[in-house]
Design an enzyme around this catalytic site. Structure first.
Site, PDB file in Angstrom:
ATOM      1  N   LYS A 175       0.849  -1.190   0.000  1.00 58.07           N
ATOM      2  CA  LYS A 175       0.000   0.000   0.000  1.00 58.07           C
ATOM      3  C   LYS A 175       0.886   1.242   0.000  1.00 58.07           C
ATOM      4  O   LYS A 175       1.736   1.413   0.886  1.00 58.07           O
ATOM      5  CB  LYS A 175      -0.902  -0.048   1.238  1.00 58.07           C
ATOM      6  CG  LYS A 175      -2.155   0.774   1.133  1.00 58.07           C
ATOM      7  CD  LYS A 175      -3.066   0.472   2.321  1.00 58.07           C
ATOM      8  CE  LYS A 175      -4.346   1.265   2.260  1.00 58.07           C
ATOM      9  NZ  LYS A 175      -5.130   1.107   3.500  1.00 58.07           N
TER      10      LYS A 175
HETATM   11  O1  G3P Z   1      -9.525   2.300   4.016  1.00 58.15           O
HETATM   12  C1  G3P Z   1      -9.289   3.605   4.422  1.00 58.15           C
HETATM   13  C2  G3P Z   1      -9.717   3.780   5.801  1.00 58.15           C
HETATM   14  O2  G3P Z   1      -8.935   3.069   6.684  1.00 58.15           O
HETATM   15  C3  G3P Z   1      -9.983   5.149   6.229  1.00 58.15           C
HETATM   16  O3  G3P Z   1     -11.190   5.070   6.822  1.00 58.15           O
HETATM   17  O4  G3P Z   1     -12.979   5.761   8.303  1.00 58.15           O
HETATM   18  O5  G3P Z   1     -10.604   6.450   8.775  1.00 58.15           O
HETATM   19  O6  G3P Z   1     -11.853   7.457   6.885  1.00 58.15           O
HETATM   20  P1  G3P Z   1     -11.687   6.261   7.754  1.00 58.15           P
END
Ligand code: G3P
Length: 217
Positions: free
Chosen positions: A87
């Site tokens: 990643k």
């Molecule tokens: O896959 C991306 C993720 O980990 C971010 O999610 O909910 O932190 O915006 P969030």
């Protein structure tokens, strides 16, 4: 549509895996920290533990921001397990590293994507997955799902094979809307996956069937 779970929590990964519908896992440094996984050796071991639970791709994020560091880290991550996907952040050196890994046949996931232009660059660099963060766009009053539509349109125009991995999914409606638009993959918390199960008419219908069965037996 592939379902990935976005967590480093082993119990939640096991629960999703036990449903038989899990295609992979995404993680990031914040999700690792949330589970208290710190220190390089523990983090690497945690990736291996996740790979041993699931059958599909497991995204492991580099923390370097320069090309040489990303290559060094990415190669070490890729050597951990054949399910590991490197990643990489959507920055200039991340694009260069993506091209480097894709030309070696190593899978990549370009993350922190917030625009169609960034997604176009990721596809040009041969990314296996591109991760537009829809929830974080919604957070700033910008339509995250519209970005998924734009990327789908662009990728279909040119037959790019990069898979659109809708990330920062927060709830079941994100999953359903991404499926309607044609995202190849979604990654979200366990609640966004198991929430799809729920319908009150299913519960009341089942209760009625069981009650009627009891009457006749
Ligand atoms: O896959 C991306 C993720 O980990 C971010 O999610 O909910 O932190 O915006 P969030």
């Amino acid at each position: 549509m592939k379902f990935f779970i976005d967590t480093a929590n082993l119990d939640q990964i096991k629960e999703a895996q036990s449903l038989g519908i899990l295609d992979g896992v995404t993680t990031n440094p914040s999700l690792m920290a949330k589970e208290g996984i710190t220190g390089q050796d523990n983090i690497l071991q945690h990736y291996v533990d996740i790979c041993n639970i699931v059958d599909g791709d497991v995204s492991a994020e580099v923390i370097s921001t320069d090309f040489e560091g990303m290559v060094r880290e990415g190669e070490a991550l890729a050597a951990l397990h054949d399910q590991i996907v490197i990643k990489l952040p959507m920055i200039k050196d991340g694009v260069k590293a993506c091209k480097y890994f894709s030309s070696k046949g190593i899978k990549t996931n370009v993350t922190l994507v917030f625009s169609a232009g960034q997604a176009l660059l990721a596809a040009k660099a041969g990314a296996t997955y591109v991760s537009p963060f829809i929830g974080r766009l919604d957070d700033i009053s910008t339509d995250g799902l519209h970005l998924i539509s734009e990327i789908r349109h662009i990728y279909d125009n040119y037959g790019f094979e990069t898979e659109i991995l809708a990330a920062s999914v927060r709830h079941t409606m994100h999953v359903i809307d991404c499926a309607k638009i044609g995202a190849d993959v979604m990654t979200g918390p366990l609640s966004s996956i198991v929430g799809l199960l729920k319908h009150p008419l299913t519960d009341s219908g089942l209760a009625q069937f069981l009650a009627d069965y009891q009457k006749g037996n």
